[in-house]
Design a protein around this motif. Structure first.
Motif, PDB file in Angstrom:
ATOM      1  N   HIS A 306       0.833  -1.208   0.000  1.00 44.14           N
ATOM      2  CA  HIS A 306       0.000   0.000   0.000  1.00 44.14           C
ATOM      3  C   HIS A 306       0.866   1.258   0.000  1.00 44.14           C
ATOM      4  N   ALA A 307       1.964   1.238   0.798  1.00 46.96           N
ATOM      5  CA  ALA A 307       2.857   2.413   0.856  1.00 46.96           C
ATOM      6  C   ALA A 307       3.449   2.688  -0.518  1.00 46.96           C
ATOM      7  N   THR A 308       3.828   1.627  -1.235  1.00 43.99           N
ATOM      8  CA  THR A 308       4.381   1.808  -2.572  1.00 43.99           C
ATOM      9  C   THR A 308       3.315   2.347  -3.526  1.00 43.99           C
ATOM     10  N   GLU A 309       2.137   1.744  -3.474  1.00 38.30           N
ATOM     11  CA  GLU A 309       1.079   2.120  -4.411  1.00 38.30           C
ATOM     12  C   GLU A 309       0.616   3.559  -4.192  1.00 38.30           C
ATOM     13  N   VAL A 310       0.269   3.878  -2.941  1.00 35.36           N
ATOM     14  CA  VAL A 310      -0.220   5.238  -2.683  1.00 35.36           C
ATOM     15  C   VAL A 310       0.921   6.253  -2.788  1.00 35.36           C
ATOM     16  N   GLY A 311       2.131   5.822  -2.400  1.00 33.42           N
ATOM     17  CA  GLY A 311       3.284   6.719  -2.517  1.00 33.42           C
ATOM     18  C   GLY A 311       3.552   7.095  -3.969  1.00 33.42           C
ATOM     19  N   ASP A 312       3.541   6.098  -4.857  1.00 30.96           N
ATOM     20  CA  ASP A 312       3.750   6.380  -6.285  1.00 30.96           C
ATOM     21  C   ASP A 312       2.643   7.284  -6.822  1.00 30.96           C
ATOM     22  N   TYR A 313       1.414   6.985  -6.395  1.00 30.23           N
ATOM     23  CA  TYR A 313       0.269   7.784  -6.835  1.00 30.23           C
ATOM     24  C   TYR A 313       0.412   9.241  -6.361  1.00 30.23           C
ATOM     25  N   LEU A 314       0.769   9.407  -5.087  1.00 34.11           N
ATOM     26  CA  LEU A 314       0.904  10.756  -4.528  1.00 34.11           C
ATOM     27  C   LEU A 314       2.006  11.531  -5.248  1.00 34.11           C
ATOM     28  N   LYS A 315       3.109  10.854  -5.536  1.00 33.92           N
ATOM     29  CA  LYS A 315       4.193  11.526  -6.264  1.00 33.92           C
ATOM     30  C   LYS A 315       3.727  11.975  -7.659  1.00 33.92           C
ATOM     31  N   GLN A 316       3.021  11.073  -8.354  1.00 32.70           N
ATOM     32  CA  GLN A 316       2.492  11.423  -9.682  1.00 32.70           C
ATOM     33  C   GLN A 316       1.569  12.624  -9.615  1.00 32.70           C
ATOM     34  N   ARG A 332      10.529  13.936  -5.016  1.00 27.22           N
ATOM     35  CA  ARG A 332      11.368  12.733  -4.938  1.00 27.22           C
ATOM     36  C   ARG A 332      11.010  11.957  -3.678  1.00 27.22           C
ATOM     37  N   GLY A 333      11.647  10.775  -3.554  1.00 21.84           N
ATOM     38  CA  GLY A 333      11.418   9.950  -2.384  1.00 21.84           C
ATOM     39  C   GLY A 333      10.930   8.578  -2.797  1.00 21.84           C
ATOM     40  N   GLN A 334      10.704   7.748  -1.823  1.00 23.52           N
ATOM     41  CA  GLN A 334      10.306   6.369  -2.069  1.00 23.52           C
ATOM     42  C   GLN A 334       9.143   6.039  -1.139  1.00 23.52           C
ATOM     43  N   GLY A 335       8.135   5.343  -1.704  1.00 26.40           N
ATOM     44  CA  GLY A 335       6.985   4.988  -0.882  1.00 26.40           C
ATOM     45  C   GLY A 335       6.338   6.243  -0.312  1.00 26.40           C
ATOM     46  N   LEU A 336       6.060   6.224   0.985  1.00 25.49           N
ATOM     47  CA  LEU A 336       5.416   7.374   1.619  1.00 25.49           C
ATOM     48  C   LEU A 336       6.410   8.232   2.391  1.00 25.49           C
ATOM     49  N   MET A 337       7.618   8.330   1.848  1.00 25.13           N
ATOM     50  CA  MET A 337       8.626   9.275   2.353  1.00 25.13           C
ATOM     51  C   MET A 337       8.953  10.189   1.182  1.00 25.13           C
ATOM     52  N   ILE A 338       8.219  11.326   1.108  1.00 26.87           N
ATOM     53  CA  ILE A 338       8.222  12.136  -0.104  1.00 26.87           C
ATOM     54  C   ILE A 338       8.681  13.556   0.194  1.00 26.87           C
ATOM     55  N   PRO A 372       3.080  10.731   5.685  1.00 28.60           N
ATOM     56  CA  PRO A 372       1.783  10.467   6.316  1.00 28.60           C
ATOM     57  C   PRO A 372       1.717   9.054   6.907  1.00 28.60           C
ATOM     58  N   PRO A 373       0.694   8.773   7.682  1.00 31.77           N
ATOM     59  CA  PRO A 373       0.471   7.390   8.120  1.00 31.77           C
ATOM     60  C   PRO A 373       0.431   6.470   6.899  1.00 31.77           C
ATOM     61  N   LEU A 374       0.895   5.223   7.067  1.00 36.50           N
ATOM     62  CA  LEU A 374       0.946   4.297   5.927  1.00 36.50           C
ATOM     63  C   LEU A 374      -0.445   3.827   5.501  1.00 36.50           C
ATOM     64  N   ILE A 375      -1.469   4.167   6.251  1.00 37.33           N
ATOM     65  CA  ILE A 375      -2.836   3.788   5.912  1.00 37.33           C
ATOM     66  C   ILE A 375      -3.514   4.810   5.004  1.00 37.33           C
ATOM     67  N   ILE A 376      -2.817   5.872   4.630  1.00 33.40           N
ATOM     68  CA  ILE A 376      -3.454   6.942   3.841  1.00 33.40           C
ATOM     69  C   ILE A 376      -4.044   6.370   2.544  1.00 33.40           C
ATOM     70  N   SER A 377      -5.234   6.830   2.197  1.00 29.36           N
ATOM     71  CA  SER A 377      -5.907   6.340   0.984  1.00 29.36           C
ATOM     72  C   SER A 377      -5.582   7.247  -0.203  1.00 29.36           C
ATOM     73  N   LYS A 378      -5.926   6.773  -1.414  1.00 29.35           N
ATOM     74  CA  LYS A 378      -5.702   7.608  -2.600  1.00 29.35           C
ATOM     75  C   LYS A 378      -6.546   8.884  -2.552  1.00 29.35           C
ATOM     76  N   GLN A 379      -7.779   8.763  -2.044  1.00 30.50           N
ATOM     77  CA  GLN A 379      -8.620   9.964  -1.929  1.00 30.50           C
ATOM     78  C   GLN A 379      -7.978  10.983  -0.999  1.00 30.50           C
ATOM     79  N   GLU A 380      -7.430  10.472   0.106  1.00 25.79           N
ATOM     80  CA  GLU A 380      -6.758  11.393   1.027  1.00 25.79           C
ATOM     81  C   GLU A 380      -5.506  11.986   0.382  1.00 25.79           C
ATOM     82  N   ALA A 381      -4.805  11.177  -0.422  1.00 28.57           N
ATOM     83  CA  ALA A 381      -3.641  11.686  -1.147  1.00 28.57           C
ATOM     84  C   ALA A 381      -4.074  12.824  -2.090  1.00 28.57           C
ATOM     85  N   ASP A 382      -5.212  12.634  -2.770  1.00 25.94           N
ATOM     86  CA  ASP A 382      -5.748  13.694  -3.632  1.00 25.94           C
ATOM     87  C   ASP A 382      -6.004  14.970  -2.840  1.00 25.94           C
TER      88      ASP A 382
END
Ligand code: PLP
Length: 398
Positions: A306-316, A332-338, A372-382
């Protein structure tokens, strides 16, 4: 309201430049202040609240543990220590753990291991290689290893025995250590958290690992911020396919309960023996339960992927929203360390974001840090992106 909050702490030492809000409760990735205002939490207590706030699986487990036993003493066996140590060593391919409470304590222990490792080999004045922009903590030893003058200055003579080099410059590392018989270890963050979200390159990590093997030096990874799934693997150095000799953990390990750990293997795991080191609170039953449940819940809920998926999405999404703005440098960054780097100092954003209902931080003056917390959702990332964009536009237009 500002005056009210500041006046509320006349007895607390003014060691922090605080945003004038007081937070009262949280749920998931959201927190509310004493006035009922809601904030989206993209800071996670600085990469601490792995599972967010009031997690439905963590809270009952901690409540049960508090009712059972909070603290005893390391005079006695604490079964939770073996449970958590086994979980950490299995996931790191290492063998032994020392438990403490904070990041600096873990790094302090790692420095003691490295120095004693050297002294045991007959090196009387052991030296440790550290890096520009490094942050390892605020004790005398760990601030001596830290680069930032704001952290180091004003306390008299610092501890010697640290040689500083530039990140990702292998030739410079070889040159700085060539022929020095006193080097015992190389200590680094795989991604420099306080120093501006700068990652060590994979090829650099692999070369440093090989150099340490060839020279008999310990490789110490400070994973206090980048570890515990933050980057989408348990530990950030695993992206390079290497294993350090010593790894330090803290921030995310207990989802908000203070837990620190030093994980070691091979020779480094044999250095500390009875009487060499200790901690009154280290490894107490409450802390161990927090660590065990954090790891268990992370796996049950698939939070690494999830951290990879939402992290990549948030970066995009950040790139898409901020990419065209004059003064934006990069995401830049990896996963949810952005990190979002700007051309201008943007420290004021911390307060401005809070006003706009968003918790975040700024490191090394020009880099917005989102952990953010690793539970962050894509909607929250938006939502993070939507709230951040106008703030970045304003700060860059100023
Ligand atoms: C936060 C941090 C520390 C210090 O941790 P404390 O718990 O504040 O002592 C050390 N190293 C890194 C990489 C950190 O991010």
């Amino acid at each position: 309201m500002t005056a009210h909050i500041e006046a509320a702490s006349p007895h607390v030492m003014p060691t922090y430049g605080r945003v004038p809000i007081a937070l009262e409760r949280g749920q998931g990735c959201r927190v509310w202040d004493v006035n009922g205002k809601e904030y989206l939490d993209a800071l996670g207590g600085i990469a601490v609240n792995t599972l967010g706030h009031n997690h439905p699986k963590l809270v009952p487990a901690l409540q049960a543990q508090i009712a059972q036993l909070i603290h005893v003493s390391n005079y006695y066996h604490v079964p939770g220590q073996e449970t958590l140590a086994q979980m950490l060593t299995e996931r790191s391919a290492m063998t032994n753990v020392f438990f403490c409470n904070t990041g600096l304590e873990a790094n302090e222990a790692a420095i003691k291991i490295a120095r004693k490792y050297g002294v045991d080999k007959g090196i009387e004045k052991p030296e440790i290689v550290v890096y520009d922009h490094a942050f390892h903590g605020r004790s005398i030893a760990t601030m001596s290893a830290t680069a930032n003058p704001k952290v180091r200055n004003g306390f008299g003579a610092l501890l010697g025995g640290f040689n500083r080099v530039s990140p990702n410059d292998y030739e410079a590392l070889v040159e700085a250590t060539e022929g020095n018989p006193n080097i015992v270890a190389i200590m680094m963050e795989p991604i420099q958290g306080e120093g501006g979200l700068h990652p060590m390159r994979v090829d650099y990590l692999q070369k440093v690992r090989a150099l340490c093997d060839a020279k008999g030096w310990l490789l110490i990874m400070d994973e206090v911020q980048a570890g515990m799934g933050r980057t989408g693997k348990w530990f950030a150095h695993q992206w390079a396919g290497i294993t350090p000799d010593v790894m330090t953990l803290a921030k995310g390990l207990g989802s908000g309960v203070p837990v620190g750990a030093v994980v070691a293997h091979k020779a480094a795991a044999q250095v500390l023996t009875a009487g060499n080191h200790g901690s009154t609170f280290g490894g107490n039953p409450l802390a161990m339960r927090a660590g065990v449940e954090t790891i268990r819940i992370m796996e049950e809920d698939g939070l690494l992927a999830h951290a990879t998926e939402v992290g990549d999405y948030l970066k995009q999404q950040l790139q898409a929203a901020l990419g065209g703005i004059e003064g934006f440098v990069e995401v830049r960054g990896q996963g949810l360390m952005i990190g979002v780097e700007l051309t201008k100092p943007c420290g004021a954003l911390i307060g401005q974001a809070a006003e706009a209902g968003l918790l975040l931080s700024v490191t090394s003056d020009t880099v917005i840090r989102l952990v953010p917390p690793l539970i962050i959702s894509k909607q929250e990332a938006d939502e993070v992106v939507a709230r951040l964009k106008p703030l970045v536009q304003t700060v860059l237009a100023a």
